[in-house]
Design a protein around this motif. Structure first.
Motif, PDB file in Angstrom:
ATOM      1  N   GLU A 109       0.858  -1.173   0.000  1.00  0.00           N
ATOM      2  CA  GLU A 109       0.000   0.000   0.000  1.00  0.00           C
ATOM      3  C   GLU A 109       0.900   1.231   0.000  1.00  0.00           C
ATOM      4  OE1 GLU A 109      -3.463   0.001   2.459  1.00  0.00           O
ATOM      5  OE2 GLU A 109      -3.488  -2.185   2.625  1.00  0.00           O
ATOM      6  N   VAL A 110       0.352   2.389  -0.346  1.00  0.00           N
ATOM      7  CA  VAL A 110       1.179   3.568  -0.591  1.00  0.00           C
ATOM      8  C   VAL A 110       1.014   4.601   0.524  1.00  0.00           C
ATOM      9  CG1 VAL A 110       1.737   5.393  -2.233  1.00  0.00           C
ATOM     10  CG2 VAL A 110       0.980   3.167  -3.073  1.00  0.00           C
ATOM     11  N   HIS A 111       2.142   5.014   1.074  1.00  0.00           N
ATOM     12  CA  HIS A 111       2.193   6.008   2.157  1.00  0.00           C
ATOM     13  C   HIS A 111       3.238   7.060   1.802  1.00  0.00           C
ATOM     14  CE1 HIS A 111       0.248   3.217   5.176  1.00  0.00           C
ATOM     15  NE2 HIS A 111       0.661   2.365   4.262  1.00  0.00           N
ATOM     16  N   HIS A 112       3.127   8.228   2.415  1.00  0.00           N
ATOM     17  CA  HIS A 112       4.194   9.220   2.318  1.00  0.00           C
ATOM     18  C   HIS A 112       5.251   8.908   3.380  1.00  0.00           C
ATOM     19  CE1 HIS A 112       2.901  11.850  -0.840  1.00  0.00           C
ATOM     20  NE2 HIS A 112       3.801  12.761  -0.510  1.00  0.00           N
ATOM     21  N   GLU A 113       6.500   8.884   2.953  1.00  0.00           N
ATOM     22  CA  GLU A 113       7.619   8.613   3.848  1.00  0.00           C
ATOM     23  C   GLU A 113       8.713   9.643   3.630  1.00  0.00           C
ATOM     24  OE1 GLU A 113       9.032   4.627   3.398  1.00  0.00           O
ATOM     25  OE2 GLU A 113       7.068   3.709   3.690  1.00  0.00           O
ATOM     26  N   GLU A 114       9.702   9.652   4.531  1.00  0.00           N
ATOM     27  CA  GLU A 114      10.828  10.556   4.408  1.00  0.00           C
ATOM     28  C   GLU A 114      12.088   9.778   4.030  1.00  0.00           C
ATOM     29  OE1 GLU A 114      10.444   9.789   8.917  1.00  0.00           O
ATOM     30  OE2 GLU A 114       9.130   9.988   7.189  1.00  0.00           O
ATOM     31  N   GLY A 115      13.019  10.461   3.372  1.00  0.00           N
ATOM     32  CA  GLY A 115      14.300   9.863   3.016  1.00  0.00           C
ATOM     33  C   GLY A 115      15.422  10.851   3.247  1.00  0.00           C
ATOM     34  N   ILE A 116      16.580  10.332   3.696  1.00  0.00           N
ATOM     35  CA  ILE A 116      17.715  11.211   3.985  1.00  0.00           C
ATOM     36  C   ILE A 116      18.985  10.795   3.253  1.00  0.00           C
ATOM     37  CG2 ILE A 116      16.859  11.936   6.244  1.00  0.00           C
ATOM     38  CD1 ILE A 116      18.734   9.866   7.507  1.00  0.00           C
ATOM     39  N   THR A 117      18.926   9.691   2.499  1.00  0.00           N
ATOM     40  CA  THR A 117      20.102   9.227   1.779  1.00  0.00           C
ATOM     41  C   THR A 117      19.766   9.044   0.298  1.00  0.00           C
ATOM     42  OG1 THR A 117      19.656   6.839   2.019  1.00  0.00           O
ATOM     43  CG2 THR A 117      20.840   7.945   3.820  1.00  0.00           C
ATOM     44  N   ILE A 118      20.801   8.990  -0.530  1.00  0.00           N
ATOM     45  CA  ILE A 118      20.611   8.746  -1.959  1.00  0.00           C
ATOM     46  C   ILE A 118      19.934   7.400  -2.173  1.00  0.00           C
ATOM     47  CG2 ILE A 118      21.791   8.392  -4.156  1.00  0.00           C
ATOM     48  CD1 ILE A 118      21.806  11.285  -3.208  1.00  0.00           C
ATOM     49  N   GLU A 119      20.279   6.420  -1.330  1.00  0.00           N
ATOM     50  CA  GLU A 119      19.682   5.084  -1.451  1.00  0.00           C
ATOM     51  C   GLU A 119      18.175   5.111  -1.176  1.00  0.00           C
ATOM     52  OE1 GLU A 119      23.836   4.922  -1.291  1.00  0.00           O
ATOM     53  OE2 GLU A 119      22.510   5.742   0.272  1.00  0.00           O
ATOM     54  N   ASP A 120      17.739   6.033  -0.318  1.00  0.00           N
ATOM     55  CA  ASP A 120      16.313   6.141   0.009  1.00  0.00           C
ATOM     56  C   ASP A 120      15.469   6.541  -1.204  1.00  0.00           C
ATOM     57  OD1 ASP A 120      16.540   5.464   2.692  1.00  0.00           O
ATOM     58  OD2 ASP A 120      16.811   7.538   3.341  1.00  0.00           O
ATOM     59  N   LEU A 121      16.090   7.201  -2.171  1.00  0.00           N
ATOM     60  CA  LEU A 121      15.326   7.757  -3.283  1.00  0.00           C
ATOM     61  C   LEU A 121      14.702   6.693  -4.175  1.00  0.00           C
ATOM     62  CD1 LEU A 121      17.561  10.778  -4.353  1.00  0.00           C
ATOM     63  CD2 LEU A 121      15.653  10.710  -2.747  1.00  0.00           C
ATOM     64  N   CYS A 122      15.250   5.481  -4.161  1.00  0.00           N
ATOM     65  CA  CYS A 122      14.705   4.430  -5.021  1.00  0.00           C
ATOM     66  C   CYS A 122      13.257   4.113  -4.655  1.00  0.00           C
ATOM     67  CB  CYS A 122      15.571   3.179  -4.983  1.00  0.00           C
ATOM     68  SG  CYS A 122      15.638   2.377  -3.374  1.00  0.00           S
ATOM     69  N   LYS A 123      12.882   4.288  -3.383  1.00  0.00           N
ATOM     70  CA  LYS A 123      11.505   3.960  -2.984  1.00  0.00           C
ATOM     71  C   LYS A 123      10.509   5.015  -3.455  1.00  0.00           C
ATOM     72  CE  LYS A 123      12.006   5.948   1.697  1.00  0.00           C
ATOM     73  NZ  LYS A 123      12.033   5.617   3.153  1.00  0.00           N
ATOM     74  N   PHE A 124      10.992   6.218  -3.752  1.00  0.00           N
ATOM     75  CA  PHE A 124      10.122   7.279  -4.246  1.00  0.00           C
ATOM     76  C   PHE A 124      10.035   7.296  -5.773  1.00  0.00           C
ATOM     77  CE2 PHE A 124      11.964   9.611  -0.376  1.00  0.00           C
ATOM     78  CZ  PHE A 124      10.992   9.090   0.465  1.00  0.00           C
TER      79      PHE A 124
END
Length: 388
Positions: A112-127
């Motif tokens: 399911e889809v939620h808004h999340e936060e990311g702080i690393t370049i690796e985090d961007l793949c989920k967005f």
């Protein structure tokens, strides 16, 4: 207090829930699978803050872009994994390089889809990549406000109505906030999506724990001929084209969209985002060398702050005429038109677990005389709202 009597008048941004000082507002899912606020009147103190942060009750004025670009990310790997030209990743990378935080839509463990936060370049793949489901904002506006007051740089991405909700929630401009929205077709029901993956994907394959990725915009056969693909850890992917997938048929033909999408409060730049990105459909009509069927982004720069962020990112871009760009992407200013058999879809879709795609195809290309008469009457009357 917030009281939803007409469902066209709630976009589900959850600004009211997050601003309520007594936490007396909750979200409840209706029979179409959309979330709406419900007020506990015993706890409400009539402060009216919920009304002050509602983007539908406090619509902003139209705002035209100051610059329009056709653009592609020069990293072919990122562009292939992105819905269009891969520009969002470049914007987010610049914020993270300045120790900032990025908010965007991501899948959870249940897909399911939620808004999340990311702080690393690796985090961007989920967005990265489109999610054709309305995301749950939850408390991401409150998190954003806290970070902004702490002096952190924040890039917040979402639908135009989610950005409008954030702006209303904050009640002031922050120099360290950059907002990015996209030209939105409309948001499908999370309830329909939940039913679809359970009954059409997991129910037929029994591999829910083995699902590795969902790609709504698989470019294996090109940007224009994208597919919906379910990638599993140790089995053959399930892929289907738009006209052979029940969920995509319902989405693209406006059958399962939120009621507010038919009267969108944030068209024509009314979200007041800093940057708007989109697939540049119609790029082939421009005399520019940026159309290789791998994905081209339309980048609308709406503010000087947005212009500063776009500067010096590693993209190949060409400035284009704003009016012509908007004419090629009518969803920038036009709301989705409600499908005349929308109500029939919601009444019957659960009965069609075994033939869901055929069911949705029939709604679009029906041979039923009764349905065709309903369709003709509906169009003749020129409805752009749900029939009562």
């Amino acid at each position: 207090m917030i009281e939803i009597k007409d469902k066209h008048n709630c976009c589900g941004c959850a600004a009211c829930i997050q601003r309520c000082p007594k936490q007396c507002i909750s979200l409840e899912e209706d029979n179409e699978g959309f979330l709406y606020p419900n007020v506990n009147k015993l706890l409400c103190v009539d402060c009216h803050l919920c009304e002050k942060v509602c983007p539908i009750l406090n619509k902003k004025e139209d705002k035209k872009p100051i610059i329009a670009l056709a653009a592609i990310n020069t990293d072919e790997g990122i562009r292939l994994k992105s819905s269009s030209g891969g520009i969002f990743t470049l914007l987010a990378e610049k914020i993270i390089a300045n120790e900032g935080m990025v908010f965007g839509a991501a899948f959870d463990k249940n897909w399911e889809v939620h808004h999340e936060e990311g702080i690393t370049i690796e985090d961007l793949c989920k967005f990265r990549g489109s999610k054709y489901v309305q995301s749950k904002i939850e408390n991401s506006y409150k998190k954003t406000e806290y970070l902004l007051k702490e002096g952190k740089k924040v890039l917040f991405s979402g639908t135009p109505c989610q950005i409008a909700g954030l702006k209303c929630f904050l009640q002031k401009e922050y120099l360290n906030l950059t907002t990015v929205d996209f030209i939105c077709h409309g948001v499908p029901s999370p309830g329909i999506w939940r039913w679809y993956i359970k009954n059409q994907i997991f129910g037929t394959t029994n591999t829910s724990s083995k699902l590795k990725d969902i790609n709504f915009r698989d470019k294996t056969y090109g940007w224009r001929d994208f597919q919906l693909t379910f990638q599993f850890k140790s089995s053959t992917p399930i892929s289907s084209t738009n006209n052979a997938n029940g969920y995509m048929i319902a989405f693209l033909n406006n059958i399962c969209l939120r009621p507010s999408c038919y009267q969108c409060p944030a068209k024509s730049g009314r979200s007041h985002s800093d940057i708007t990105i989109a697939d540049f459909w119609g790029v082939n009509n421009f005399n520019i060398d940026l159309d290789d069927n791998k994905g081209t982004s339309l980048v609308l720069i709406n503010t000087n702050k947005g212009l500063e962020l776009v500067k010096n990112i590693n993209m190949n871009s060409k400035e284009i005429n704003i009016n012509k760009a908007l004419e090629s992407n009518k969803s920038w200013h036009e709301s989705a038109k409600v499908h005349e058999l929308r109500n029939l879809f919601y009444k019957q879709y659960k009965k069609h677990e075994s033939d869901f795609t055929s069911f949705t195809q029939d709604l679009i290309h029906t041979k039923s005389i009764t349905k065709r008469v309903i369709r003709k009457i509906f169009r003749t009357l020129g409805y752009n709202q749900l029939p009562i």
